[in-house]
Design an enzyme around this catalytic site. Structure first.
Site, PDB file in Angstrom:
ATOM      1  N   HIS A  41       6.180  -7.880   6.207  1.00 47.11           N
ATOM      2  CA  HIS A  41       5.265  -6.766   6.517  1.00 47.11           C
ATOM      3  C   HIS A  41       5.418  -6.424   8.002  1.00 47.11           C
ATOM      4  O   HIS A  41       5.501  -7.320   8.847  1.00 47.11           O
ATOM      5  CB  HIS A  41       3.822  -7.184   6.271  1.00 47.11           C
ATOM      6  N   CYS A  88      -2.459 -11.296   3.748  1.00 52.94           N
ATOM      7  CA  CYS A  88      -1.251 -11.424   4.575  1.00 52.94           C
ATOM      8  C   CYS A  88      -1.275 -10.471   5.768  1.00 52.94           C
ATOM      9  O   CYS A  88      -0.955 -10.853   6.902  1.00 52.94           O
ATOM     10  CB  CYS A  88      -0.002 -11.179   3.746  1.00 52.94           C
TER      11      CYS A  88
HETATM   12  C1  2RA Z   1       0.057  -6.848  -0.712  1.00 53.40           C
HETATM   13  N1  2RA Z   1      -1.447  -7.865   0.894  1.00 53.40           N
HETATM   14  O1  2RA Z   1       0.900  -6.827   0.182  1.00 53.40           O
HETATM   15  C2  2RA Z   1      -1.277  -7.518  -0.503  1.00 53.40           C
HETATM   16  C3  2RA Z   1      -1.450  -8.707  -1.391  1.00 53.40           C
HETATM   17  N2  2RA Z   1      -0.472  -9.703  -1.169  1.00 53.40           N
HETATM   18  O2  2RA Z   1       0.234  -6.337  -1.827  1.00 53.40           O
END
Ligand code: 2RA
Length: 337
Positions: free
Chosen positions: A243, A130
Site C-alpha cells: 500500500h 493495514c
Molecule cells: C484492504 N485494508 O486493503 C483493507 C483490508 N485488508 O482491502
C-alpha cells in the site's frame, strides 16, 4: 520458554504470511495449531520444513493454546475469539471486529506498545487496519516531537488487501488485455486492471467508505487523541502487494523537512528512502516481502503554517497485518506471559 500458538484462518493470504513471519522471526513455538473452515480440512501447510495438517476452527480448538493469531474475517473472530480467550489463549485479532471496542487495546508495537497491558480485560488484542498501521509508524516520531493537529491522507492500496481472489482477478484481467480478450469483473464493482477505484469496502451515510473511517477512528484510538483531525480517501489500484500513501500533516509547531528526515532516519520500523533526484523514493515493488515501512518525498507544505508532506509505503500483508500481529505476540512473550 516456548509457546503453543494457533493460527485461525491459516489458509488465507494473511494466515499464510503469519506462518512465514513466525518462521522468519524464529518465534519460540512448542506447538503450532492451524485452524480453518471446513473446505480447508485435509490441507497441509509447511512450517519449519514440516507438513502440518489444517484442523477445523471450532470453539473447542483452543485448549492448551497460549497465543491465538486470528485472520479469518470479522464474523469468525466474533464467533470464536471469545471462546479462544475463555480457553486461556491470548487472542491477537487481525479483523476489524474488536478494534473500536473500548475494552480492547488496538496496538501498533512501534506506536503504543503500552496498550498491550490491557489484554487482561478480555484476553483479546486488536490489530489495526493495514492502511492505519503504516501511516502511524511513519507519523509517530513527528507526533511525539511537535504534535499533529490534522492529517489528510490519500491511499493507493494493493489488491492483496482484498485477498487471494482479487490477486487472481487482477492477473486474469491483465492476461485478458494482453490477449485482446474481454475481462471478467467479479471481485470489484469495476475493472481493476489499469484503473483506480475510489472505493474500499462499503459506503456509509456520511459519504465516506468503511476503510476511510477506519483510518480516522483507529488513528484517534491509537494516538489516544480524540481531537486530532483526520480525513482519508482510500483508493484501490492495480498493484499486487504494497500500500502506498500520500500524507499531508499540519503539525502543532514548526518542523523542517530536514528535521523530519533526521527523526525518521532512526525511527523504529522505518526505512528512509528519500533521494528523489537520484530516483530514490518508496516503491511498492521495493516493500513487498520486507518488514520495514518506507518513507520518502518528505517536504514542507508552505500552503499552511506548519505543513509536511510524506510518501509512505509498506507491505500490507506483512507490516499491515501478519508482521504487526507477530510483533504484538513477541511483546506479549517478552513483557507479559
Ligand atoms: C484492504 N485494508 O486493503 C483493507 C483490508 N485488508 O482491502
Amino acid at each position: 520458554k516456548e509457546y503453543a500458538v494457533a493460527v485461525a484462518g491459516a489458509t488465507g493470504a494473511v494466515g499464510g504470511a503469519m506462518l512465514d513471519v513466525l518462521e522468519r522471526r524464529n518465534f519460540p513455538i512448542k506447538e503450532l495449531r492451524l485452524l480453518a473452515s471446513e473446505r480447508s480440512i485435509g490441507r497441509k501447510l509447511t512450517f519449519r520444513g514440516e507438513q502440518i495438517p489444517v484442523q477445523l476452527l471450532t470453539k473447542d480448538a483452543f485448549k492448551g493454546i497460549d497465543i491465538a493469531l486470528f485472520s479469518a474475517g470479522g464474523d469468525r473472530s466474533l464467533e470464536f475469539a471469545p471462546a479462544a480467550a475463555a480457553a486461556g489463549a491470548i487472542v491477537v485479532d487481525n479483523s476489524s471486529a474488536f478494534r473500536m471496542d473500548p475494552e480492547i487495546p488496538l496496538v501498533v508495537p512501534e506506536v503504543n506498545p503500552h496498550a498491550i497491558a490491557q489484554y487482561t480485560r478480555r484476553g483479546i488484542i486488536a490489530n489495526p487496519n493495514c492502511s492505519t498501521i503504516q501511516m502511524l509508524v511513519a507519523l509517530k516520531p513527528i507526533y511525539d516531537k511537535v504534535g499533529i493537529k490534522r492529517i489528510v491522507v490519500s491511499t493507493y492500496q494493493a489488491v492483496s488487501g482484498t485477498g487471494t481472489k482479487a490477486i487472481l482477478e487482477l492477473k486474469n484481467q491483465i492476461m485478458a488485455y494482453a490477449a485482446d480478450k474481454p475481462m471478467e469483473v467479479k471481485v470489484y464493482p469495476h475493472q481493476i486492471a489499469f484503473n483506480c477505484l475510489p472505493q474500499i469496502d462499503s459506503f456509509l451515510d456520511n459519504g465516506y467508505t468503511k476503510e476511510e473511517m477506519k483510518m480516522v477512528n483507529e488513528t484517534r484510538k491509537i494516538f489516544e487523541d480524540p481531537a486530532i483531525g483526520v480525513t482519508a480517501t482510500t483508493v484501490r489500484v492495480p498493484v499486487f502487494y504494497g500500500h502506498s500513501e500520500s500524507i499531508n500533516v499540519e503539525t502543532g509547531s514548526k518542523i523542517s523537512a530536514e528535521e523530519v528526515k533526521r527523526l525518521l532516519a532512526t525511527a523504529p520500523g522505518v526505512r528512509l528512502v528519500d533521494e528523489p533526484k537520484q530516483g530514490l523514493y518508496p516503491l511498492a515493488t521495493d516493500c513487498a516481502g520486507n518488514f520495514e515501512t518506507l518513507v520518502g518525498r518528505i517536504r514542507e507544505d508552505d500552503s499552511i503554517a506548519n505543513g509536511i508532506n510524506l510518501w509512505v509505503v509498506a507491505d500490507n500483508i506483512l507490516k499491515g497485518a501478519a508482521l504487526n500481529a507477530v510483533q504484538i505476540a513477541e511483546k506479549l512473550t517478552a513483557d507479559y506471559i
